[in-house]
Design an enzyme around this catalytic site. Structure first.
Site, PDB file in Angstrom:
ATOM      1  N   GLY A  94      -5.212 -22.938 -14.452  1.00 48.07           N
ATOM      2  CA  GLY A  94      -6.401 -23.311 -13.699  1.00 48.07           C
ATOM      3  C   GLY A  94      -6.068 -23.875 -12.327  1.00 48.07           C
ATOM      4  O   GLY A  94      -6.737 -23.558 -11.332  1.00 48.07           O
ATOM      5  N   THR A  95      -5.042 -24.679 -12.245  1.00 49.56           N
ATOM      6  CA  THR A  95      -4.689 -25.305 -10.973  1.00 49.56           C
ATOM      7  C   THR A  95      -4.359 -24.247  -9.926  1.00 49.56           C
ATOM      8  O   THR A  95      -4.830 -24.305  -8.781  1.00 49.56           O
ATOM      9  CB  THR A  95      -3.485 -26.258 -11.168  1.00 49.56           C
ATOM     10  OG1 THR A  95      -3.859 -27.255 -12.129  1.00 49.56           O
ATOM     11  CG2 THR A  95      -3.074 -26.924  -9.865  1.00 49.56           C
ATOM     12  N   GLN A 152     -13.632 -25.764 -18.001  1.00 47.97           N
ATOM     13  CA  GLN A 152     -14.196 -26.466 -19.162  1.00 47.97           C
ATOM     14  C   GLN A 152     -15.391 -25.723 -19.754  1.00 47.97           C
ATOM     15  O   GLN A 152     -15.739 -25.936 -20.908  1.00 47.97           O
ATOM     16  CB  GLN A 152     -14.608 -27.891 -18.768  1.00 47.97           C
ATOM     17  CG  GLN A 152     -13.454 -28.780 -18.337  1.00 47.97           C
ATOM     18  CD  GLN A 152     -12.506 -29.151 -19.474  1.00 47.97           C
ATOM     19  OE1 GLN A 152     -12.833 -29.040 -20.653  1.00 47.97           O
ATOM     20  NE2 GLN A 152     -11.302 -29.579 -19.112  1.00 47.97           N
ATOM     21  N   THR A 175       6.374 -12.402 -11.577  1.00 47.10           N
ATOM     22  CA  THR A 175       6.467 -11.577 -12.778  1.00 47.10           C
ATOM     23  C   THR A 175       5.524 -12.114 -13.841  1.00 47.10           C
ATOM     24  O   THR A 175       5.512 -13.326 -14.097  1.00 47.10           O
ATOM     25  CB  THR A 175       7.924 -11.597 -13.313  1.00 47.10           C
ATOM     26  OG1 THR A 175       8.762 -11.079 -12.287  1.00 47.10           O
ATOM     27  CG2 THR A 175       8.071 -10.771 -14.580  1.00 47.10           C
ATOM     28  N   CYS A 185      -4.681 -42.159 -13.190  1.00 45.15           N
ATOM     29  CA  CYS A 185      -3.990 -43.390 -12.810  1.00 45.15           C
ATOM     30  C   CYS A 185      -3.282 -43.145 -11.480  1.00 45.15           C
ATOM     31  O   CYS A 185      -2.747 -42.062 -11.259  1.00 45.15           O
ATOM     32  CB  CYS A 185      -2.887 -43.706 -13.807  1.00 45.15           C
ATOM     33  SG  CYS A 185      -3.452 -44.617 -15.212  1.00 45.15           S
TER      34      CYS A 185
HETATM   35  C1  LIG Z   1     -12.123 -28.538 -14.646  1.00 46.61           C
HETATM   36  C2  LIG Z   1     -10.648 -28.280 -14.627  1.00 46.61           C
HETATM   37  N1  LIG Z   1     -10.114 -27.529 -13.646  1.00 46.61           N
HETATM   38  C3  LIG Z   1      -8.806 -27.252 -13.581  1.00 46.61           C
HETATM   39  C4  LIG Z   1      -7.929 -27.744 -14.518  1.00 46.61           C
HETATM   40  C5  LIG Z   1      -6.480 -27.413 -14.402  1.00 46.61           C
HETATM   41  O1  LIG Z   1      -6.142 -26.371 -15.271  1.00 46.61           O
HETATM   42  P1  LIG Z   1      -4.609 -26.127 -15.694  1.00 46.61           P
HETATM   43  O2  LIG Z   1      -4.244 -27.256 -16.612  1.00 46.61           O
HETATM   44  O3  LIG Z   1      -4.622 -24.804 -16.387  1.00 46.61           O
HETATM   45  O4  LIG Z   1      -3.798 -26.114 -14.458  1.00 46.61           O
HETATM   46  C6  LIG Z   1      -8.424 -28.548 -15.558  1.00 46.61           C
HETATM   47  C7  LIG Z   1      -7.500 -29.146 -16.550  1.00 46.61           C
HETATM   48  O5  LIG Z   1      -7.534 -30.319 -16.819  1.00 46.61           O
HETATM   49  C8  LIG Z   1      -9.820 -28.815 -15.617  1.00 46.61           C
HETATM   50  O6  LIG Z   1     -10.348 -29.579 -16.583  1.00 46.61           O
END
Ligand SMILES: Cc1ncc(COP(=O)(O)O)c(C=O)c1O
Length: 389
Positions: free
Chosen positions: A68-69, A183, A241, A331
Site C-alpha cells: 500500500g505504501t 482498509q 522483478t 509514536c
Molecule cells: C489506509 C492505509 N493505507 C496504506 C497503508 C500501508 O500499506 P502497506 O502496509 O501495504 O504498505 C496502510 C497500512 O497500515 C493503511 O491502513
C-alpha cells in the site's frame, strides 16, 4: 489471546498460504522468455485477472507494487509529476487531512521539495470529506489542480468516504482522484470501474494475503511518472522483478475477500456491535470514534476515546491480559502523539491521547469480545489512577 488489531495486519488465509508455498518451489522470472519465465508470467497474469475481477477493474489497470505504501507514493507523486510536467500551472494537491501517513507524508514531501501547494480538505466530526468541499476547493482555481486524494475508509476511526460522489466532482473538472482503499477492500464494495476514480490503492496483508505486495489500480489514460526506475515491468510505471509467490497468494486472498465480503461484513459487523456494547457498558463515558451509523463506518472497526486515560497505558494493560489492540496513532521518538485524524475531526488534543482501536477480522470470535468485556473496565480504572499520580 485476543488479537484485535486486524487493521494493522490480519493472519494469512490458509488458501493464500497454500498458493504461496506452492509457488515458492517454482523458479522463474516473469520477464524471462524461456519456458520457466513463461510459466511465471502465466501465474502472474492469471493472478492479475483474478485481482481485476475482485476489484471490478480490467487486468491492464492492475499495477502490482510492494504494498500500500508504494502504491500510494506512486499515485500521489507520479500523478503530480505527470500533471505538472504537462502543464506547469498544475501545482495544487488536494488531500483529506485524515489520510494514512503513506499519503499524507508523500503529499507533504511534494510541498517541501517539488513546489506543490498542498491544501487539506475540510472534514466533518466523523472525518468525512463531503463532495461540496472538494467542489469548492477545485472551483477556487480548477486549472491549477494536479490531483486530489481522499481515502476510501479511514484506518483509525473507520469512517467511509462518499468516494463515488467525490469522483464525480473530480471528473467534472478532469482532475484525477486517487483513493487509498487499503482498509476498505474486503469490508465495503470497492469496484474500481464503478467508482470513477483515476487510481486506487490496495494492499495484500490487510485482506489475508502476504506482506510486501499490493497494487495500484490505475485507469489506462493515466501515466504517472515512476517512483522506481528500472526494467519497466509494470506498464513502465513500476519497475522491479515481480514476487510471483506473493502475487499468486495476493490474488487468492483478493478473490476470497470479494466473494466473502457481504456475509463477512454482516457477521463481523454484528460481532463489532457486541464489542461496542460491551465497552460502553463497562465504561459508560467511553466515546465511540467515527460515524456511529453502520453504513458510514467499516464493519470491523471499533474506536474509542477514554477520557482521563493515556491510550498507551491502556494498550499495555490490555496486552498484559492477552488482548492486542492499537491506539490508532503513531509514536514520535517514543512519545505518544495525539492522532492527526482525531485532531482533524476537532477532538480536544488531551482527549485524543486516550484512544484505543479494536479491529476485528476473519479469525475473531465471541471469546475475543468477552475478553475485552472483562478486561476493559479494570484497565481504564487503573489507567485513570495512574494518570492522577
Ligand atoms: C489506509 C492505509 N493505507 C496504506 C497503508 C500501508 O500499506 P502497506 O502496509 O501495504 O504498505 C496502510 C497500512 O497500515 C493503511 O491502513
Amino acid at each position: 489471546m485476543a488479537y484485535l488489531d486486524h487493521a494493522a495486519t490480519t493472519p494469512m488465509l490458509p488458501e493464500a498460504i497454500e498458493a504461496m508455498t506452492a509457488q515458492l518451489a517454482v523458479t522463474g522470472n516473469a520477464s524471462s522468455l524461456h519456458a520457466a519465465g513463461r510459466r511465471a508470467r502465466r501465474t502472474v497474469e492469471e493472478a492479475r485477472e483474478a485481482l481485476a475481477d475482485a476489484l471490478g477493474a480490467r487486468p491492464s489497470e492492475v499495477v502490482l507494487t510492494s504494498g500500500g505504501t508504494e502504491a500510494d507514493n506512486l499515485a500521489v507523486k507520479g500523478l503530480y509529476w505527470a500533471r505538472r510536467d504537462a502543464d506547469p500551472r498544475r501545482v495544487r494537491v488536494l488531500a483529506s487531512p485524515v489520510e494514512h501517513h503513506a499519503v499524507l507524508d508523500a503529499v507533504h514531501w511534494l510541498g517541501e521539495h517539488e513546489g506543490a501547494t498542498v491544501e487539506y480538505l475540510p472534514v466533518d466530526r466523523y472525518g468525512r470529506v463531503h463532495p461540496e468541499a472538494l467542489r469548492d476547493a477545485i472551483e477556487r482555481d480548477p486549472s491549477s489542480v494536479a490531483l486530489a486524494t481522499v481515502m476510501w475508509a479511514n484506518n483509525e476511526i473507520g469512517t467511509v468516504m462518499p468516494v463515488r460522489e467525490l469522483a464525480e466532482v473530480a471528473r467534472d473538472f478532469d482532475v484525477p482522484l486517487h483513493s487509498d482503499a487499503v482498509q476498505a477492500f474486503g469490508q465495503v464494495p470497492v469496484g474500481f470501474a464503478d467508482s470513477g476514480l483515476a487510481a486506487m490503492t490496495v494492499s495484500s496483508h490487510k485482506i489475508g494475503g502476504p506482506y510486501g505486495i499490493g497494487a495500484l489500480l490505475l485507469g489506462r489514460e493515466y501515466s504517472p511518472v515512476p517512483v522506481l526506475h528500472g526494467g519497466g515491468q509494470e506498464r513502465h510505471v513500476r519497475s522491479g522483478t515481480l514476487d510471483v509467490p506473493a502475487v499468486a497468494a495476493f490474488a487468492v486472498a483478493g478473490r476470497l475477500a470479494a466473494e466473502r465480503r457481504e456475509g463477512y461484513a454482516r457477521e463481523i459487523g454484528a460481532l463489532r456491535d457486541e464489542l461496542v456494547d460491551a465497552v460502553v457498558t463497562a465504561v459508560p463515558d467511553a466515546i465511540l470514534g467515527g460515524d456511529p451509523a453502520p453504513e458510514g463506518r467499516l464493519p470491523a472497526n471499533a474506536h474509542f476515546t477514554f477520557p482521563g486515560c493515556e491510550g498507551d497505558s491502556l494498550l499495555l494493560l490490555l496486552d498484559a491480559q492477552g488482548i492486542e489492540c492499537s491506539t490508532g496513532s503513531a509514536c514520535t521518538a517514543g512519545v505518544a502523539q495525539p492522532s492527526h485524524v482525531l485532531l482533524a475531526t476537532g477532538t480536544d488534543p488531551d482527549l485524543a491521547r486516550g484512544t484505543l482501536r479494536f479491529t476485528l477480522g476473519h479469525t475473531s470470535t465471541r471469546a475475543d469480545v468477552e475478553a475485552v468485556a472483562k478486561a476493559i473496565g479494570p484497565a481504564v480504572e487503573r489507567a485513570r489512577t495512574a494518570g492522577l499520580s
